[in-house]
Design an enzyme around this catalytic site. Structure first.
Site, PDB file in Angstrom:
ATOM      1  N   GLY A  47      86.342  68.236 -48.866  1.00 56.99           N
ATOM      2  CA  GLY A  47      87.733  67.847 -48.609  1.00 56.99           C
ATOM      3  C   GLY A  47      87.879  66.826 -47.506  1.00 56.99           C
ATOM      4  O   GLY A  47      88.955  66.666 -46.939  1.00 56.99           O
ATOM      5  N   LYS A  78      88.769  63.268 -50.154  1.00 62.29           N
ATOM      6  CA  LYS A  78      89.979  62.465 -49.952  1.00 62.29           C
ATOM      7  C   LYS A  78      89.866  61.084 -50.592  1.00 62.29           C
ATOM      8  O   LYS A  78      90.845  60.528 -51.056  1.00 62.29           O
ATOM      9  CB  LYS A  78      90.223  62.279 -48.454  1.00 62.29           C
ATOM     10  CG  LYS A  78      90.793  63.502 -47.767  1.00 62.29           C
ATOM     11  CD  LYS A  78      92.302  63.521 -47.927  1.00 62.29           C
ATOM     12  CE  LYS A  78      92.978  64.608 -47.129  1.00 62.29           C
ATOM     13  NZ  LYS A  78      92.526  65.966 -47.344  1.00 62.29           N
ATOM     14  N   ASP A 155      98.173  65.394 -44.156  1.00 58.38           N
ATOM     15  CA  ASP A 155      98.002  64.081 -43.519  1.00 58.38           C
ATOM     16  C   ASP A 155      98.960  63.017 -44.052  1.00 58.38           C
ATOM     17  O   ASP A 155      98.544  61.894 -44.387  1.00 58.38           O
ATOM     18  CB  ASP A 155      96.544  63.622 -43.640  1.00 58.38           C
ATOM     19  CG  ASP A 155      95.600  64.560 -42.899  1.00 58.38           C
ATOM     20  OD1 ASP A 155      96.102  65.467 -42.214  1.00 58.38           O
ATOM     21  OD2 ASP A 155      94.381  64.396 -43.010  1.00 58.38           O
ATOM     22  N   TRP A 261      91.364  76.933 -44.374  1.00 59.54           N
ATOM     23  CA  TRP A 261      90.657  75.657 -44.614  1.00 59.54           C
ATOM     24  C   TRP A 261      89.937  75.413 -43.296  1.00 59.54           C
ATOM     25  O   TRP A 261      90.559  75.063 -42.307  1.00 59.54           O
ATOM     26  CB  TRP A 261      91.673  74.566 -44.926  1.00 59.54           C
ATOM     27  CG  TRP A 261      91.150  73.161 -44.988  1.00 59.54           C
ATOM     28  CD1 TRP A 261      90.319  72.523 -44.094  1.00 59.54           C
ATOM     29  CD2 TRP A 261      91.448  72.174 -45.988  1.00 59.54           C
ATOM     30  NE1 TRP A 261      90.090  71.235 -44.476  1.00 59.54           N
ATOM     31  CE2 TRP A 261      90.776  70.985 -45.634  1.00 59.54           C
ATOM     32  CE3 TRP A 261      92.236  72.170 -47.139  1.00 59.54           C
ATOM     33  CZ2 TRP A 261      90.859  69.812 -46.392  1.00 59.54           C
ATOM     34  CZ3 TRP A 261      92.315  71.009 -47.887  1.00 59.54           C
ATOM     35  CH2 TRP A 261      91.634  69.839 -47.526  1.00 59.54           C
ATOM     36  N   ASN A 263      87.804  73.683 -40.689  1.00 60.84           N
ATOM     37  CA  ASN A 263      87.284  72.353 -40.324  1.00 60.84           C
ATOM     38  C   ASN A 263      86.244  72.401 -39.214  1.00 60.84           C
ATOM     39  O   ASN A 263      85.921  71.371 -38.625  1.00 60.84           O
ATOM     40  CB  ASN A 263      88.442  71.450 -39.870  1.00 60.84           C
ATOM     41  CG  ASN A 263      89.204  70.862 -41.042  1.00 60.84           C
ATOM     42  OD1 ASN A 263      88.629  70.603 -42.103  1.00 60.84           O
ATOM     43  ND2 ASN A 263      90.499  70.633 -40.860  1.00 60.84           N
ATOM     44  N   ASP A 268      84.055  64.088 -40.253  1.00 62.49           N
ATOM     45  CA  ASP A 268      84.537  62.781 -40.716  1.00 62.49           C
ATOM     46  C   ASP A 268      85.364  62.054 -39.673  1.00 62.49           C
ATOM     47  O   ASP A 268      85.614  60.863 -39.787  1.00 62.49           O
ATOM     48  CB  ASP A 268      85.341  62.934 -42.031  1.00 62.49           C
ATOM     49  CG  ASP A 268      86.507  63.901 -41.915  1.00 62.49           C
ATOM     50  OD1 ASP A 268      86.713  64.511 -40.835  1.00 62.49           O
ATOM     51  OD2 ASP A 268      87.235  64.056 -42.917  1.00 62.49           O
TER      52      ASP A 268
HETATM   53  C1  GDL Z   1      92.205  66.775 -41.833  1.00 63.62           C
HETATM   54  C2  GDL Z   1      92.146  66.737 -43.312  1.00 63.62           C
HETATM   55  C3  GDL Z   1      90.739  66.844 -43.830  1.00 63.62           C
HETATM   56  C4  GDL Z   1      89.727  66.254 -42.846  1.00 63.62           C
HETATM   57  C5  GDL Z   1      89.841  67.069 -41.586  1.00 63.62           C
HETATM   58  C6  GDL Z   1      88.862  66.698 -40.480  1.00 63.62           C
HETATM   59  C7  GDL Z   1      92.941  69.062 -43.528  1.00 63.62           C
HETATM   60  C8  GDL Z   1      93.875  69.998 -44.221  1.00 63.62           C
HETATM   61  N1  GDL Z   1      93.016  67.764 -43.894  1.00 63.62           N
HETATM   62  O1  GDL Z   1      93.234  66.587 -41.279  1.00 63.62           O
HETATM   63  O2  GDL Z   1      90.685  66.164 -45.053  1.00 63.62           O
HETATM   64  O3  GDL Z   1      88.435  66.322 -43.351  1.00 63.62           O
HETATM   65  O4  GDL Z   1      91.127  66.936 -41.065  1.00 63.62           O
HETATM   66  O5  GDL Z   1      88.984  65.364 -40.103  1.00 63.62           O
HETATM   67  O6  GDL Z   1      92.183  69.465 -42.698  1.00 63.62           O
END
Ligand code: GDL
Length: 488
Positions: A47, A78, A155, A261, A263, A268
């Site tokens: 993601g 994305k 985002d 979710w 992170n 990234d």
């Molecule tokens: C985000 C993005 C995700 C990205 C992550 C880390 C979510 C829901 N969306 O904002 O695509 O990889 O941060 O940079 O996390």
């Protein structure tokens, strides 16, 4: 509310080849006495922004997820053009064939395969043709055998197109209408579907740290079909910790348990980071308060072995960061086979690699200790090289430098080139910097004149991290912790 029977694939496929049991302290209790709950989603979401994984890597990821005792893969990079930028376009024959292969591969491994669509950049919620476009996408995916879907609205600015403003009382109401319509459509076409929704306010920070007061989340709670799961990344986009109280508060507002979710391992957002350490800052207590735990890890596929294992252990209720780390490292080591020679890197070498590139908020324990030593050594204005404490610290750093240099050399010979390339730029920098540090300390030990310039010849000054981005960063009044204050 839709009664959506779930596919039989939702329970973990079994944990072969490694001893989860040792770590599972009363596993049945981890999720309120119902482990594994058949609807609990655990796994990986592709993601992130940037280069997506290859088809071959996705298939391998399915193996990793299954071996880690998890049950779900979410396909949602994305920058896959048809997930976000051109979400209205259906997949062409070649792309559809790959999706089909993933559906089949997931089914064989008894995993859920979920596909994301992110219409958020330019959708007009009130435009019937946009809903039709979404239905075309859903139809194609249903035909390919997809039963799990995610609609992502992350985002983007929380503003509506003028056409929507006339129709919907709020941005959240518009999204709920669209997502509910999608679920209604899916439910009318397929007996067993599941849908997740990523809200625009997907973490505490985006509510202004006032989850309970968020009008946006309240509307989601009231209007989003209760059968739709809601993603949540914790207090922040990348959360140092996710605690039970915060999740309880959120569940009250969104009127359902969220799906995490995660992170923690995403990289990234910063080209200097990659993570291969254990999962930290989360207690298994939170598992009973969520409907799923899905990690969005490093862009570099091969860097994700430990993250996936560690997430699997956690999602199955295993206690203990270090114990999970040790198990994951043990399972990772066979991937470090050297070409021609046949042997693998030693457990110590693999651990060093993972400790160097550990977690977003700290390095591994051994590396943190070395940093403490380095800070102490650098604090000595005029080092007393005969002081045993100074000598021991210096020797430890020299040894550390040599181990990193040797690790780098050995990694160049890995048979698995992707594994080498996944870490190459990071390890290169680590080697350069630690070498530079030791050379600098040696120079200090020679008691240079005050103000003398370090005469290191091997290193080109300002060799890297230059250009526009660094220039902009240097303009801003950033403190050592990366926080900004008033410049004057
Ligand atoms: C985000 C993005 C995700 C990205 C992550 C880390 C979510 C829901 N969306 O904002 O695509 O990889 O941060 O940079 O996390």
């Amino acid at each position: 509310m839709h009664q959506l029977p779930l596919p039989a694939s939702a329970s973990p496929p079994g944990l072969s080849g490694w001893s989860l049991d040792v770590l599972l302290d009363q596993p049945d209790k981890a999720r309120g006495g119902s482990l594994p709950a058949s609807s609990f989603l655990s796994g990986v979401i592709e993601g992130f922004y940037g280069r997506a994984w290859t088809h071959r890597q996705r298939i391998e990821m399915l193996d990793w997820i299954a071996q880690a005792g998890m049950n779900t893969f979410v396909y949602g990079p994305k920058d896959d053009i048809k997930i976000r930028a051109r979400w209205r376009e259906t997949y062409n024959a070649a792309e559809a064939a790959e999706i089909q292969e993933l559906v089949d591969a997931a089914r064989v491994r008894k995993l859920n395969f979920m596909v994301a669509i992110a219409p958020c950049l330019d959708v007009v919620y009130s435009d019937a043709s946009d809903l039709e476009a979404l239905k075309r996408r859903l139809d194609q995916l249903l035909e390919l055998g997809v039963t799990h879907f995610a609609l992502l609205f992350d985002d983007i600015p929380s503003t509506m197109m003028p056409a929507d403003e006339k129709v919907f009382p709020s941005f959240a109401a518009a999204q709920c209408f669209f997502a509910n319509a999608a679920l209604d459509y899916l439910a009318s076409k397929a007996p067993a579907v599941r849908m997740l929704f990523c809200p625009t306010e997907y973490c505490g920070a985006f509510t202004g740290r006032d989850v309970a007061g968020s009008a946006y989340l309240k509307t989601i709670g009231a209007e989003l079909d209760p059968a739709i799961g809601v993603f949540w990344t914790g207090p922040d986009i990348v959360s140092s910790s996710i605690d039970a109280d915060g999740l309880r508060e959120l569940a009250q507002v969104i009127r359902r348990k969220p799906v995490i979710w995660e992170n923690f391992y995403a990289n990234d957002y910063d080209i200097r980071r990659v993570y291969a350490g254990p999962l930290g800052g989360r207690d298994t207590e939170i598992l009973g308060l969520v409907d799923g735990f899905i990690t969005n890890p490093n862009n570099e596929f091969e860097a994700n072995f430990v993250p996936v294992r560690a997430t699997g252990l956690f999602a199955n209720g295993a206690q203990g960061e270090e114990a999970a780390f040790a198990l994951a490292l043990e399972a990772w080591q066979p991937r470090f086979k050297l070409a021609f020679i046949g042997e693998t890197l030693s457990p110590k070498e693999v651990r060093l690699l993972a400790e160097l590139f550990y977690q977003p908020f700290k390095c591994g324990p051994e590396v943190e200790d070395l940093l403490v030593t380095a800070r102490w050594l650098l604090k000595q204005d005029r080092p007393n090289v005969r002081d045993p404490e100074w000598q021991a610290g210096h020797d430890a750093l020299v040894e550390f430098r040599d181990r990193i240099r040797d690790l780098f050399h050995r990694m160049t010979e890995l048979e698995n080139r992707d594994l080498f390339y996944a870490f190459h730029p990071y390890l290169w920098e680590a080697r350069e910097e630690v070498t530079h540090l030791v050379t600098y300390l040696d120079w200090l030990a020679g008691d240079p004149a005050p103000g003398a310039e370090f005469p290191h010849r091997d290193r080109i000054y300002n060799f890297y991290r230059q250009g526009f981005t660094v220039a902009v960063q240097e303009l801003l009044p950033r403190d050592a912790n990366g926080r900004y204050r008033h410049g004057r």
